[in-house]
Scaffold this active site. Structure first.
Site, PDB file in Angstrom:
ATOM      1  N   ILE A  51      12.066   7.556   2.686  1.00 19.51           N
ATOM      2  CA  ILE A  51      13.114   6.642   3.447  1.00 19.51           C
ATOM      3  C   ILE A  51      12.712   5.505   3.543  1.00 19.51           C
ATOM      4  CG2 ILE A  51      14.875   6.490   5.299  1.00 19.51           C
ATOM      5  CD1 ILE A  51      14.737   9.233   3.902  1.00 19.51           C
ATOM      6  N   HIS A  53      13.025   2.991   6.091  1.00 16.01           N
ATOM      7  CA  HIS A  53      13.653   2.992   7.290  1.00 16.01           C
ATOM      8  C   HIS A  53      14.090   1.606   7.731  1.00 16.01           C
ATOM      9  CE1 HIS A  53      12.909   7.014   8.235  1.00 16.01           C
ATOM     10  NE2 HIS A  53      11.475   6.955   8.171  1.00 16.01           N
ATOM     11  N   ILE A 339      -1.322   5.178  10.363  1.00 18.94           N
ATOM     12  CA  ILE A 339      -0.043   4.656   9.822  1.00 18.94           C
ATOM     13  C   ILE A 339       0.890   6.095   9.776  1.00 18.94           C
ATOM     14  CG2 ILE A 339       0.912   3.490   7.989  1.00 18.94           C
ATOM     15  CD1 ILE A 339      -1.066   1.739   9.606  1.00 18.94           C
ATOM     16  N   SER A 341       4.854   7.872  10.000  1.00 18.06           N
ATOM     17  CA  SER A 341       6.081   7.186   9.632  1.00 18.06           C
ATOM     18  C   SER A 341       6.505   5.938  10.851  1.00 18.06           C
ATOM     19  CB  SER A 341       7.297   8.191   9.794  1.00 18.06           C
ATOM     20  OG  SER A 341       8.391   7.973   9.400  1.00 18.06           O
ATOM     21  N   SER A 345       7.625   2.612   4.621  1.00 12.36           N
ATOM     22  CA  SER A 345       8.748   1.312   4.607  1.00 12.36           C
ATOM     23  C   SER A 345       7.596   0.162   5.051  1.00 12.36           C
ATOM     24  CB  SER A 345       9.596   1.649   5.940  1.00 12.36           C
ATOM     25  OG  SER A 345      10.214   2.976   6.071  1.00 12.36           O
TER      26      SER A 345
HETATM   27  C1  LIG Z   1       6.628  14.563   6.801  1.00 19.79           C
HETATM   28  C2  LIG Z   1       6.645  13.146   6.609  1.00 19.79           C
HETATM   29  C3  LIG Z   1       7.880  12.303   6.415  1.00 19.79           C
HETATM   30  C4  LIG Z   1       7.589  10.954   6.360  1.00 19.79           C
HETATM   31  N1  LIG Z   1       8.580  10.250   6.081  1.00 19.79           N
HETATM   32  C5  LIG Z   1       8.353   8.923   5.742  1.00 19.79           C
HETATM   33  C6  LIG Z   1       9.492   8.095   5.580  1.00 19.79           C
HETATM   34  O1  LIG Z   1      10.621   8.644   5.148  1.00 19.79           O
HETATM   35  N2  LIG Z   1       9.609   6.931   5.670  1.00 19.79           N
HETATM   36  C7  LIG Z   1       8.598   6.334   6.108  1.00 19.79           C
HETATM   37  O2  LIG Z   1       8.501   4.892   5.977  1.00 19.79           O
HETATM   38  N3  LIG Z   1       7.189   6.952   6.246  1.00 19.79           N
HETATM   39  C8  LIG Z   1       7.368   8.085   6.247  1.00 19.79           C
HETATM   40  N4  LIG Z   1       6.165   9.051   6.461  1.00 19.79           N
HETATM   41  C9  LIG Z   1       5.033   8.234   6.472  1.00 19.79           C
HETATM   42  C10 LIG Z   1       4.331   7.896   5.354  1.00 19.79           C
HETATM   43  O3  LIG Z   1       4.207   8.825   4.476  1.00 19.79           O
HETATM   44  C11 LIG Z   1       2.803   7.485   5.663  1.00 19.79           C
HETATM   45  O4  LIG Z   1       2.820   6.375   6.812  1.00 19.79           O
HETATM   46  C12 LIG Z   1       2.223   6.791   4.587  1.00 19.79           C
HETATM   47  O5  LIG Z   1       2.282   7.644   3.420  1.00 19.79           O
HETATM   48  C13 LIG Z   1       0.694   6.719   4.801  1.00 19.79           C
HETATM   49  O6  LIG Z   1       0.029   6.176   3.648  1.00 19.79           O
HETATM   50  P1  LIG Z   1      -1.520   5.857   3.616  1.00 19.79           P
HETATM   51  O7  LIG Z   1      -1.937   5.334   2.442  1.00 19.79           O
HETATM   52  O8  LIG Z   1      -1.812   5.468   4.878  1.00 19.79           O
HETATM   53  O9  LIG Z   1      -1.946   7.376   3.714  1.00 19.79           O
HETATM   54  P2  LIG Z   1      -2.448   8.564   2.552  1.00 19.79           P
HETATM   55  O10 LIG Z   1      -1.334   8.380   1.652  1.00 19.79           O
HETATM   56  O11 LIG Z   1      -2.746   9.835   2.966  1.00 19.79           O
HETATM   57  O12 LIG Z   1      -3.618   7.837   1.796  1.00 19.79           O
HETATM   58  C14 LIG Z   1      -4.900   7.955   2.265  1.00 19.79           C
HETATM   59  C15 LIG Z   1      -5.954   8.283   1.427  1.00 19.79           C
HETATM   60  O13 LIG Z   1      -7.233   8.281   1.631  1.00 19.79           O
HETATM   61  C16 LIG Z   1      -7.730   9.109   0.734  1.00 19.79           C
HETATM   62  N5  LIG Z   1      -9.145   9.543   1.636  1.00 19.79           N
HETATM   63  C17 LIG Z   1      -9.181  10.233   2.624  1.00 19.79           C
HETATM   64  N6  LIG Z   1     -10.542  10.509   3.066  1.00 19.79           N
HETATM   65  C18 LIG Z   1     -11.224   9.786   2.016  1.00 19.79           C
HETATM   66  C19 LIG Z   1     -12.935   9.709   1.888  1.00 19.79           C
HETATM   67  N7  LIG Z   1     -13.674  10.279   2.632  1.00 19.79           N
HETATM   68  N8  LIG Z   1     -13.191   8.748   0.695  1.00 19.79           N
HETATM   69  C20 LIG Z   1     -12.181   8.428  -0.091  1.00 19.79           C
HETATM   70  N9  LIG Z   1     -10.736   8.442   0.101  1.00 19.79           N
HETATM   71  C21 LIG Z   1     -10.329   9.297   1.259  1.00 19.79           C
HETATM   72  C22 LIG Z   1      -6.843  10.368   0.956  1.00 19.79           C
HETATM   73  O14 LIG Z   1      -7.251  11.151  -0.098  1.00 19.79           O
HETATM   74  C23 LIG Z   1      -5.515   9.753   0.391  1.00 19.79           C
HETATM   75  O15 LIG Z   1      -5.195   9.496  -0.738  1.00 19.79           O
HETATM   76  C24 LIG Z   1       6.369  10.379   6.588  1.00 19.79           C
HETATM   77  C25 LIG Z   1       5.074  11.138   6.772  1.00 19.79           C
HETATM   78  C26 LIG Z   1       5.146  12.376   6.730  1.00 19.79           C
HETATM   79  C27 LIG Z   1       4.142  13.369   6.896  1.00 19.79           C
END
Ligand SMILES: Cc1cc2nc3c(=O)[nH]c(=O)nc-3n(C[C@H](O)[C@H](O)[C@H](O)COP(=O)(O)OP(=O)(O)OC[C@H]3O[C@@H](n4cnc5c(N)ncnc54)[C@H](O)[C@@H]3O)c2cc1C
Length: 481
Positions: A51, A53, A339, A341, A345
């Site tokens: 989503i 949002h 980071i 939800s 977004s």
């Molecule tokens: C159930 C659920 C529903 C959600 N729904 C929504 C929604 O509808 N709308 C919205 O806006 N947000 C939503 N969110 C939130 C959103 O999905 C997250 O905020 C976003 O995906 C976070 O992205 P990121 O890149 O920070 O984390 P991630 O996608 O987890 O990326 C972090 C990366 O770091 C890597 N990593 C970790 N440790 C190491 C290491 N030691 N060395 C190298 N790499 C490493 C991992 O493998 C991973 O690939 C939802 C989350 C969940 C769980």
């Protein structure tokens, strides 16, 4: 140790890390993304509600609210520049009793203060015209026409490919194990050697506390908050057209029912705090909760059309706030921590701001030749018959269907592998072109997908994995074991 000194190393190739890489690739400088898994989008960014949002829920005055509203406004243009699907389907928050109406009004007021466009409270009669299958209990709802949906894989791959096209490097199967200050630089130690860099971006999702706490004395704690889902077959598509929430509670936005941009229906998520930062299993209890709670919002939801269930982990920070920027005691280290939800977004706005902070810090100049555009993998189903026949003349592999459920051709799968960064595993192909995403969940097409991966990567088929090291599929010959 690598000889090159990078300007920025980004830990994590989720939507946040890839967004930072994309916006930072506008500037001159050496950037690399280090990812422990075999591909982009293997963490939380692959398992969420998809989503965009509108931004009425995040508490006014927080970074969550600020980045949510800004990020969601960036998506329409971004989806055009980077050629991924975004639908402005609008969202609805149901109020199931008159006693709860004041809570709905506060949500409306919070949204207005956050600057969300077009919010209004609709009464039951209008609600029924918007969503005919709404529960008999619903008395009114908050309607947010600015809400949207995306495919989170497409958005993340699009950011990564555009960043790579503009010079960012990606290193996979590269787990960061330590970060050490060395004079003016950071030494980032990984399972594949060490890298020197002027700045580090911590976009490691649920592991972002580990890296923050390595470099700063002001400690943070990220708790994985698991959310489970049902995904319904496309034959259930159209049952709802808006994203339908109920009033948010202490643990978040609650169970929602939403269409996906690919025509499925998604139902979930639950919210459960767990200890294991990698436990994405589903549970009988969790799935039962979804059944019960979704029935309070939508009547006769066809859950018998479920094709798969899955879960994702929110990076829940104790203060329920995004932690963004340099900690006071760790110069050149930029957090994108906590980071949860609405992180999907918010990601474009977070990426843009972190890139600006780093460019200012390092005095990076903008590139004259930055290319903001990326073209997605061609979907032959979008072509008329004449254009499809023309394509098949030059690319006969676009005439050969491999995934019958989703009508994915060999040409699309080959192109998914040839992208930079390209698919290296069955899941990498699935997330890029949907082979294996349909009703049979890869039962028919996986062996053919494996053959194509082996052919493209020039490796033995027994080296092809489902999702990187440890998920090998061919372990030996029949009868030998
Ligand atoms: C159930 C659920 C529903 C959600 N729904 C929504 C929604 O509808 N709308 C919205 O806006 N947000 C939503 N969110 C939130 C959103 O999905 C997250 O905020 C976003 O995906 C976070 O992205 P990121 O890149 O920070 O984390 P991630 O996608 O987890 O990326 C972090 C990366 O770091 C890597 N990593 C970790 N440790 C190491 C290491 N030691 N060395 C190298 N790499 C490493 C991992 O493998 C991973 O690939 C939802 C989350 C969940 C769980």
């Amino acid at each position: 140790m690598q000889n090159k000194i990078y300007d920025t190393l980004i830990i994590g190739a989720g939507i946040v890390g890839c967004s930072v890489a994309r916006y930072l690739s506008k500037y001159k400088g050496g950037i690399a993304v280090l990812e422990r898994k075999e591909d982009v989008c293997c963490g939380t960014s692959k398992a969420n509600s998809g989503i965009v949002h509108a931004g009425f829920d995040a508490k006014h005055g927080t970074l969550m609210a600020l980045y949510n509203v800004r990020g969601s406004r960036m998506y329409p243009k971004l989806s055009e520049e980077l050629d991924f699907k975004y639908e402005n389907n609008g969202s609805i928050v149901l109020c199931l009793s008159e006693e709860d109406r004041p809570k709905l009004v506060s949500l409306y007021e919070n949204g207005v203060r956050n600057g969300v466009f077009g919010l209004r409270i609709v009464e039951r009669d209008e609600l029924l015209t918007l969503e005919p299958h709404i529960s008999d209990e619903a008395v009114c709802a908050l309607y947010a026409p600015a809400g949207g949906i995306v495919c989170p894989f497409d958005a993340t791959f699009a950011m990564a490919e555009n960043a790579a096209h503009n010079g960012a490097e990606f290193f996979f199967d590269t787990k960061v194990t330590d970060i050490v200050r060395e004079d003016e630089l950071w030494k980032v130690v990984t399972t594949r050697g060490s890298y020197l860099t002027r700045t580090v971006v911590n976009a490691a999702g649920c592991y972002s506390d580990v890296f923050h706490n390595m470099v700063s004395s002001s400690k943070i704690k990220i708790t994985p908050r698991r959310g489970e889902y049902f995904l319904l077959d496309r034959t259930a598509g159209g049952y709802v057209s808006h994203t339908i929430f109920r009033l948010p509670g202490k643990m978040g936005k609650g169970v929602l029912v939403t269409p996906t941009v690919h025509g499925n229906i998604l139902v979930g998520p639950t919210a459960e705090d767990i200890d294991d930062k990698d436990d994405v299993s589903t549970t009988a209890d969790g799935l039962d909760k979804i059944r019960l709670q979704s029935a309070l919002s939508i009547k006769d939801l066809p859950l018998n059309k479920t094709i798969t269930s899955f879960s994702g982990l929110r990076s829940h920070e104790a203060g329920h706030e995004f932690i963004i920027g340099e900690p006071e005691d760790a110069e050149g280290f930029f957090d994108c921590a906590g980071i949860e939800s609405p992180g999907l977004s918010a990601a474009p706005a977070i990426g843009e701001d972190i890139a600006t902070m780093i460019a200012d810090k390092l005095n990076l100049e903008e590139k004259e030749d930055f290319d903001p555009y990326r073209t997605g993998i061609l979907d032959p189903l979008t072509l008329d018959e004449d254009r499809l026949n023309e394509l098949i003349k030059v690319r006969p592999d676009y005439g050969k269907i491999i995934c019958r459920c989703e009508s994915v051709t060999e040409g699309q799968i080959r192109d998914a592998i040839r992208r930079i960064p390209g698919a290296r595993s069955i899941d990498g192909v699935k997330r890029r072109v949907r082979a294996g995403m349909g009703r049979c969940q890869g039962g028919f097409c996986s062996p053919s997908v494996m053959e194509i991966i082996a052919d493209e990567l020039n490796c033995d088929i027994s080296d092809v994995t489902k999702k990187g090291q440890g998920s090998e599929i061919i372990l030996g010959e029949n009868k030998v074991l």
